[in-house]
Design a protein around this motif. Sequence first.
Motif, PDB file in Angstrom:
ATOM      1  N   LEU A   1      33.551  32.609  46.103  1.00 50.46           N
ATOM      2  CA  LEU A   1      32.649  32.756  47.246  1.00 50.46           C
ATOM      3  C   LEU A   1      33.447  33.209  48.451  1.00 50.46           C
ATOM      4  O   LEU A   1      34.537  32.692  48.719  1.00 50.46           O
ATOM      5  CB  LEU A   1      31.976  31.411  47.547  1.00 50.46           C
ATOM      6  CG  LEU A   1      31.053  31.333  48.769  1.00 50.46           C
ATOM      7  CD1 LEU A   1      29.862  32.272  48.630  1.00 50.46           C
ATOM      8  CD2 LEU A   1      30.576  29.891  48.986  1.00 50.46           C
ATOM      9  N   THR A   2      32.908  34.196  49.170  1.00 53.05           N
ATOM     10  CA  THR A   2      33.530  34.640  50.410  1.00 53.05           C
ATOM     11  C   THR A   2      32.452  34.944  51.423  1.00 53.05           C
ATOM     12  O   THR A   2      31.295  35.182  51.066  1.00 53.05           O
ATOM     13  CB  THR A   2      34.425  35.879  50.189  1.00 53.05           C
ATOM     14  OG1 THR A   2      35.194  36.129  51.372  1.00 53.05           O
ATOM     15  CG2 THR A   2      33.603  37.123  49.866  1.00 53.05           C
TER      16      THR A   2
ATOM     17  N   ALA B   1      36.774  29.265  43.397  1.00 51.94           N
ATOM     18  CA  ALA B   1      37.653  29.598  44.525  1.00 51.94           C
ATOM     19  C   ALA B   1      36.799  30.049  45.699  1.00 51.94           C
ATOM     20  O   ALA B   1      35.651  30.466  45.528  1.00 51.94           O
ATOM     21  CB  ALA B   1      38.646  30.693  44.143  1.00 51.94           C
ATOM     22  N   ALA B   2      37.380  29.991  46.910  1.00 51.68           N
ATOM     23  CA  ALA B   2      36.648  30.395  48.113  1.00 51.68           C
ATOM     24  C   ALA B   2      37.590  31.046  49.112  1.00 51.68           C
ATOM     25  O   ALA B   2      38.720  30.584  49.303  1.00 51.68           O
ATOM     26  CB  ALA B   2      35.957  29.191  48.750  1.00 51.68           C
ATOM     27  N   VAL B   3      37.100  32.117  49.758  1.00 57.43           N
ATOM     28  CA  VAL B   3      37.854  32.820  50.802  1.00 57.43           C
ATOM     29  C   VAL B   3      36.954  32.970  52.022  1.00 57.43           C
ATOM     30  O   VAL B   3      35.898  33.597  51.959  1.00 57.43           O
ATOM     31  CB  VAL B   3      38.328  34.209  50.337  1.00 57.43           C
ATOM     32  CG1 VAL B   3      39.029  34.935  51.485  1.00 57.43           C
ATOM     33  CG2 VAL B   3      39.267  34.089  49.142  1.00 57.43           C
ATOM     34  N   CYS B   4      37.378  32.400  53.133  1.00 56.58           N
ATOM     35  CA  CYS B   4      36.588  32.363  54.366  1.00 56.58           C
ATOM     36  C   CYS B   4      37.174  33.302  55.408  1.00 56.58           C
ATOM     37  O   CYS B   4      38.392  33.327  55.610  1.00 56.58           O
ATOM     38  CB  CYS B   4      36.587  30.919  54.887  1.00 56.58           C
ATOM     39  SG  CYS B   4      36.138  30.739  56.615  1.00 56.58           S
ATOM     40  N   PHE B   5      36.284  34.053  56.080  1.00 52.45           N
ATOM     41  CA  PHE B   5      36.690  34.900  57.197  1.00 52.45           C
ATOM     42  C   PHE B   5      36.040  34.397  58.473  1.00 52.45           C
ATOM     43  O   PHE B   5      34.819  34.434  58.622  1.00 52.45           O
ATOM     44  CB  PHE B   5      36.283  36.350  56.949  1.00 52.45           C
ATOM     45  CG  PHE B   5      37.100  37.054  55.902  1.00 52.45           C
ATOM     46  CD1 PHE B   5      38.181  37.852  56.257  1.00 52.45           C
ATOM     47  CD2 PHE B   5      36.787  36.909  54.563  1.00 52.45           C
ATOM     48  CE1 PHE B   5      38.932  38.503  55.295  1.00 52.45           C
ATOM     49  CE2 PHE B   5      37.529  37.565  53.591  1.00 52.45           C
ATOM     50  CZ  PHE B   5      38.606  38.355  53.947  1.00 52.45           C
TER      51      PHE B   5
ATOM     52  N   VAL C   1      32.082  37.430  42.416  1.00 46.81           N
ATOM     53  CA  VAL C   1      32.286  37.043  43.818  1.00 46.81           C
ATOM     54  C   VAL C   1      30.948  37.140  44.545  1.00 46.81           C
ATOM     55  O   VAL C   1      30.294  38.189  44.510  1.00 46.81           O
ATOM     56  CB  VAL C   1      33.323  37.935  44.526  1.00 46.81           C
ATOM     57  CG1 VAL C   1      33.381  37.600  46.019  1.00 46.81           C
ATOM     58  CG2 VAL C   1      34.705  37.769  43.910  1.00 46.81           C
ATOM     59  N   VAL C   2      30.528  36.049  45.184  1.00 50.23           N
ATOM     60  CA  VAL C   2      29.350  36.055  46.048  1.00 50.23           C
ATOM     61  C   VAL C   2      29.825  36.313  47.476  1.00 50.23           C
ATOM     62  O   VAL C   2      30.761  35.659  47.957  1.00 50.23           O
ATOM     63  CB  VAL C   2      28.573  34.728  45.950  1.00 50.23           C
ATOM     64  CG1 VAL C   2      27.451  34.679  46.978  1.00 50.23           C
ATOM     65  CG2 VAL C   2      28.015  34.561  44.535  1.00 50.23           C
TER      66      VAL C   2
END
Length: 224
Positions: free
Chosen positions: A109-110, A131-135, A30-31
């Motif tokens: 990536l988050t 996959a990607a998770v955005c905050f 995870v970056v």
Amino acid sequence: MGTTITFKRPDGKDARGYLANASRGNAPGVVVIQEWWGLSENIKGLTDRFALAGFDALAPDLYNGVLVPYHDTEKANKEMGSLDFLDATEQTVRGAVQYLKCNSAKVGLTGFCLGGAVTVIGAARIPELSAAVCFYGIPPEQAAKPADLKVPFQGHFANKDDWCTPQVVGAFETALKAAGKDAEIFRYDAEHAFVNEQRQQVHDRAAAELAWTRATDFFHKHLG
């Protein structure tokens, strides 16, 4: 827990970041992308936490050593405004993804605030991602349109956010659905930056823990 490393960008230039490895080998990667303050202790702590959750985690330093104090929003805005988002994403962040790919079959990536916007751009422009998770961050459409996203996507947003506003989030979600993207959006009755436990005026522990559980479950599902 982690350590500062140097890694290569695709263009051959050096970049630096904070690396925390999972206890097992061949862990998924995870970056983790910083807020507009820079590579803060909060971001390093989240990187450590991803490692404890079973991921090799790397937080690249997009400001090249500049760290803005939490009270200095003027300087933070200046640093963010001077950042070349496309270069940061396609070179520094992609380099971090490629670094983790050396030992990880899949990399996600988050990012938070500024890093959330970079996450959306990366989901459209970094081919090695899974996959990607955005905050709470959405970029302008000239950088990345919702229809451009190429990986499963999860987003976490605050209902009391005056930067990444509910209206912007609603339009983003509508466009994702219209494009048929594999995406899920969560909203929290909280302030912008509610995950940052160093900023007590906006931190919401209940919302942050719920978002963390959803994010790590999502990454385990898509990365392993």
